[in-house]
Design an enzyme around this catalytic site. Sequence first.
Site, short mmCIF file in Angstrom:
data_model
loop_
_atom_site.label_atom_id
_atom_site.label_comp_id
_atom_site.label_asym_id
_atom_site.label_seq_id
_atom_site.Cartn_x
_atom_site.Cartn_y
_atom_site.Cartn_z
N SER A 260 0.84 -1.20 0.00
CA SER A 260 0.00 0.00 0.00
C SER A 260 0.87 1.25 0.00
CB SER A 260 -0.89 0.01 1.24
OG SER A 260 -0.10 0.32 2.38
N LYS A 261 0.21 2.37 -0.24
CA LYS A 261 0.91 3.65 -0.23
C LYS A 261 1.56 3.87 1.13
CE LYS A 261 -0.26 8.51 0.01
NZ LYS A 261 -0.07 8.55 1.44
N ARG A 262 0.88 3.43 2.17
CA ARG A 262 1.41 3.65 3.51
C ARG A 262 2.74 2.92 3.73
NH1 ARG A 262 -3.09 2.32 7.00
NH2 ARG A 262 -4.51 3.40 5.61
N GLY A 264 4.98 2.51 1.54
CA GLY A 264 5.97 3.35 0.88
C GLY A 264 6.37 4.51 1.78
N ASP A 265 5.36 5.17 2.38
CA ASP A 265 5.64 6.30 3.28
C ASP A 265 6.50 5.84 4.45
OD1 ASP A 265 4.05 7.79 1.68
OD2 ASP A 265 2.28 7.73 2.99
#
Length: 507
Positions: A260-262, A264-265
Amino acid sequence: MVRVRFAPSPTGPLHIGGLRTALFNYLFSRKNNGKFILRIEDTDQQRYVPGAEQYIIDSLNWVGLKYDEGPDVGGDFGPYRQSERLDIYKKYVQQLIDNGWAYYAFDTPEELEQMRQRLREQKSPVQLYNHLTRGDMKNSFTLPEHEVKQLIEKGTPYVIRFNMPANQEIVVYDIIRGEVKVNSDTLDDKILFKSDGFPTYHLANIVDDHLMQISHVIRGEEWLPSLPLHWLLYKAFGWEPPKFAHLPLILKPTGKGKLSKRDGDKMGFPVYPLDWKDPNTGEIIRGYREWGYLPEAVVNILALLGWNPGTDQEIFTIDELIEQFSLERVQKHGARFDPEKAKWFNQQHLKRKSDDELLELFMPILENQGIKAERDYVKRVIQLLKERVEFIEDFWTKGSYFFERPKDYDPKAAKKAWKQNTSEIMLELKDFLSQIQDFSSKNLEEQLKNWVEQKQLSFSKVFTPLRLAIQGNTAGPHLFDMLELLGKQEVLIRIDNAIKHFSQSGK
Ligand code: GLU
């Protein structure tokens, strides 16, 4: 004739999982001399995000996935944006109503909830709108025909539902997964069309795949549960279904759950191909391109997420991928995303680039830093650092000292390198260097090593602080090559600066 499509919904930035789907479709089409089509599935007005379609197009262009037909390039099967095909869907849903495969339903959200509540109270394992419940609901099965007509004419909100058959064993073949078997009692009467004139994904997708003569549907695993419904829709229309291949999920670096994008963050890696500016918050999420990834590397990374060549080869050009790609070599189980490996791929592709190509990529970064430098000089810097960089930016972050004097000295490195008597040694070294005429790497290496030996010093006592004075830190390319490139005058100034700096700081 192989015809495949990438059919994203413009509901936000394209995730790398979506880009991988596009890539596999592209590879398959090129391998089979077929056509690759871009179709924008924008029928969900609530989830439509402005700018998302352009982002998808820009992303495909950036990695070089050229489509033969699409909204901006046209083609014989257009329009390629579903919102421009509404009349087509209306016609086809009417066909399903006429032959009994679809029906009108007028239930309000409250009535639907009451139905589910009733089923929960009866301890029913599923709460579906299907052959068991539709007889108790407000639809064209239970209402007389004239009433249905009246309700529609009055503008009562309605949906058109699929008439899911009772207790039918549905067997569908997937190229990657083999036979997929489902009993129709686990499925519901899916909504195909809404009174706002928009079809749902399921209807539009099937109608378009048929009309656009798609031969193979290659898409993400998340669509596998929809496959039995899609299969039945083909049957309902009396159409030959395409072949299906559902690609495996891309998993988090831990291997547990979907990437998920999270993630990556949290872990500091991009999950979107290009920078994305959130239209609501204005927040910019960095993409692979802006991170410094080469499009070739991104293609390589994505290709190996779920596909393997069956050999040890890891580095591929797009042409090699086209040649070797097959759906049979796509795995069923999820593919773990490894951010470290991603960097490694970028490094490998950087190394394969010519110095001139790297020069073109690096010059704008230098300009951004306000540096004016001769192209030949920059090229020599590139040659020295090429083996050490993972990203184009690294030529700057790891080599800014080639373009400007160190502004400070890494304290940790300085502590180790600059001892009590270092300034003295450096002064002597400076004298010695100033007399050397031939400042070539080879000559410098020979002369300096001799000098160190004569002085009965160790190499590290001399060369480590020398490096520190030149660079500001102590890790870098071959010392003598670096001295040659900077030139005598600059080297002497930097040694002087370091001596001054460390005498002021008390050493
Ligand atoms: N519009 C769907 C998506 O956004 C396409 C699914 C499919 O390829 O059938 O993923």
